[in-house]
Design a protein around this motif. Structure first.
Motif, short mmCIF file in Angstrom:
data_model
loop_
_atom_site.label_atom_id
_atom_site.label_comp_id
_atom_site.label_asym_id
_atom_site.label_seq_id
_atom_site.Cartn_x
_atom_site.Cartn_y
_atom_site.Cartn_z
N MET A 45 44.82 36.99 67.67
CA MET A 45 45.63 36.41 68.75
C MET A 45 44.74 36.10 69.94
SD MET A 45 49.30 37.82 70.00
CE MET A 45 48.70 39.20 70.97
N GLY A 46 45.15 35.15 70.73
CA GLY A 46 44.32 34.70 71.84
C GLY A 46 44.01 35.80 72.85
N ASN A 47 42.83 35.75 73.40
CA ASN A 47 42.41 36.63 74.51
C ASN A 47 42.30 38.10 74.14
OD1 ASN A 47 42.50 34.29 76.06
ND2 ASN A 47 44.58 34.65 76.74
N THR A 48 42.14 38.39 72.86
CA THR A 48 42.00 39.79 72.44
C THR A 48 40.84 40.47 73.16
OG1 THR A 48 42.93 39.29 70.27
CG2 THR A 48 41.68 41.34 70.47
N PHE B 254 48.27 37.92 63.29
CA PHE B 254 49.07 37.00 62.49
C PHE B 254 48.49 35.59 62.45
CE2 PHE B 254 52.62 39.92 62.14
CZ PHE B 254 53.20 39.51 60.95
N GLU B 255 47.62 35.28 63.40
CA GLU B 255 47.01 33.95 63.38
C GLU B 255 45.99 33.84 62.25
OE1 GLU B 255 46.58 31.71 67.41
OE2 GLU B 255 46.15 33.81 67.82
N LYS B 256 45.52 34.99 61.76
CA LYS B 256 44.47 34.98 60.75
C LYS B 256 44.99 35.24 59.34
CE LYS B 256 40.72 36.05 63.88
NZ LYS B 256 40.12 37.13 64.63
N GLU B 257 46.02 36.06 59.22
CA GLU B 257 46.54 36.37 57.89
C GLU B 257 48.01 36.77 57.97
OE1 GLU B 257 44.42 39.84 56.36
OE2 GLU B 257 43.77 40.23 58.39
N GLY B 258 48.67 36.77 56.81
CA GLY B 258 50.08 37.13 56.76
C GLY B 258 50.28 38.52 56.20
N LEU B 259 51.46 39.07 56.43
CA LEU B 259 51.81 40.39 55.90
C LEU B 259 53.10 40.25 55.11
CD1 LEU B 259 51.29 43.12 58.67
CD2 LEU B 259 50.18 42.98 56.46
N SER B 260 53.01 40.19 53.80
CA SER B 260 54.20 39.92 53.00
C SER B 260 55.13 41.13 52.91
CB SER B 260 53.78 39.50 51.58
OG SER B 260 52.98 40.50 51.00
N ILE C 198 49.05 32.61 72.69
CA ILE C 198 48.83 32.19 71.31
C ILE C 198 48.62 30.69 71.27
CG2 ILE C 198 49.78 32.10 68.98
CD1 ILE C 198 51.47 34.57 69.71
N ASP C 199 47.44 30.28 70.81
CA ASP C 199 47.08 28.87 70.80
C ASP C 199 48.07 28.08 69.93
OD1 ASP C 199 45.55 26.68 71.52
OD2 ASP C 199 44.26 26.85 69.75
N ASP C 200 48.13 28.40 68.65
CA ASP C 200 49.04 27.71 67.72
C ASP C 200 50.31 28.55 67.58
OD1 ASP C 200 50.30 26.24 65.81
OD2 ASP C 200 48.72 26.41 64.30
N ILE D 3 49.87 25.86 87.36
CA ILE D 3 48.88 26.66 86.62
C ILE D 3 48.15 25.79 85.62
CG2 ILE D 3 48.63 28.50 84.90
CD1 ILE D 3 50.99 29.85 86.49
N SER D 4 46.83 25.84 85.69
CA SER D 4 45.99 25.14 84.73
C SER D 4 44.94 26.12 84.23
CB SER D 4 45.32 23.93 85.39
OG SER D 4 44.44 23.32 84.51
N SER D 5 44.98 26.43 82.95
CA SER D 5 44.09 27.46 82.42
C SER D 5 43.69 27.12 80.99
CB SER D 5 44.81 28.82 82.45
OG SER D 5 44.08 29.77 81.72
N ASP D 6 42.44 27.45 80.66
CA ASP D 6 41.98 27.31 79.27
C ASP D 6 42.39 28.52 78.44
OD1 ASP D 6 40.76 24.94 79.97
OD2 ASP D 6 38.83 25.90 80.42
N LEU D 7 42.84 29.57 79.12
CA LEU D 7 43.13 30.83 78.42
C LEU D 7 44.57 30.92 77.93
CD1 LEU D 7 41.31 33.39 80.77
CD2 LEU D 7 40.59 32.65 78.50
#
Length: 200
Positions: free
Chosen positions: A1-4, A95-101, A117-119, A148-152
């Motif tokens: 997830m973003g910004n970890t 969750f952005e990298k893998e799923g948990l069935s 979260i980017d996506d 607000i303007s942020s890359d994060l």
């Protein structure tokens, strides 16, 4: 997830008075949408140090605190141990990298998580799969804020736009409202927060 990485560094100083206050307001708002859940299980998604989920422990049969930051999860493990909490568990997972069935829940709530979260549409789809039939996803986040303007982070969300995206995924009975406004609560800017409840 973003910004970890960022959260890893601030985990042990995360629980400031302001964050505790916002978490209380957020958990009170979430509680309004939690119905007859003493036998239900919940996930505090992107839980940070568990400030929101800890306030809601008594509302559910069990609570899973899930975050991508090991240091944040360690903070929660310490709280669970210190307060001898019996109905909570932790999971460090992205969750952005893998799923948990094998992961399922009746309620998933995420407070000030989506903006990191980017996506986020992809993650909302993954969470749809985790929800039991009839289960609820409850989102607390900032309304769109052009100051607000942020890359994060995303600079908040339009409730209508988010509702449209979630409807396409398959969520139904979606309702949302603005429930809180505060001074300098979003990257140093005055901002308002919404709550959205969606069902599978």
């Amino acid at each position: 997830m973003g910004n970890t990485d960022k959260f890893e560094m601030i985990a042990n100083i995360y629980d400031t008075a302001e964050r505790i206050q916002i978490a209380k307001v957020s958990s009170d708002a979430i509680r309004e949408y939690v119905v007859d859940a003493k036998s239900k299980n919940a996930i505090d998604f992107g839980c940070g140090t568990g400030l929101v989920g800890m306030n809601l422990l008594k509302d559910f049969h069990s609570m899973l605190f899930l975050d991508t930051s090991p240091n944040m999860i360690n903070q929660i493990k310490q709280k669970i141990s210190d307060f001898n909490i019996q109905n909570a568990d932790t999971l460090c997972f992205d969750f952005e990298k893998e799923g948990l069935s094998n992961l399922h829940a009746d309620y998933i709530f995420m407070a000030q998580v989506l903006l990191h979260i980017d996506d986020y549409e992809f993650v909302l789809l993954r969470l749809f799969d985790v929800l039991n039939e009839g289960g609820h996803l409850i989102i607390v986040d900032f309304n769109k804020n052009e100051n607000i303007s942020s890359d994060l982070v995303h600079n908040g969300f339009h409730q209508d736009g988010l509702t449209d995206k979630m409807t396409k995924i398959g969520y139904k009975n979606i309702q949302s409202k603005t429930f809180y406004s505060g001074s300098k609560i979003f990257m140093g800017q005055d901002a308002s927060m919404f709550i959205l409840d969606a069902q599978k």
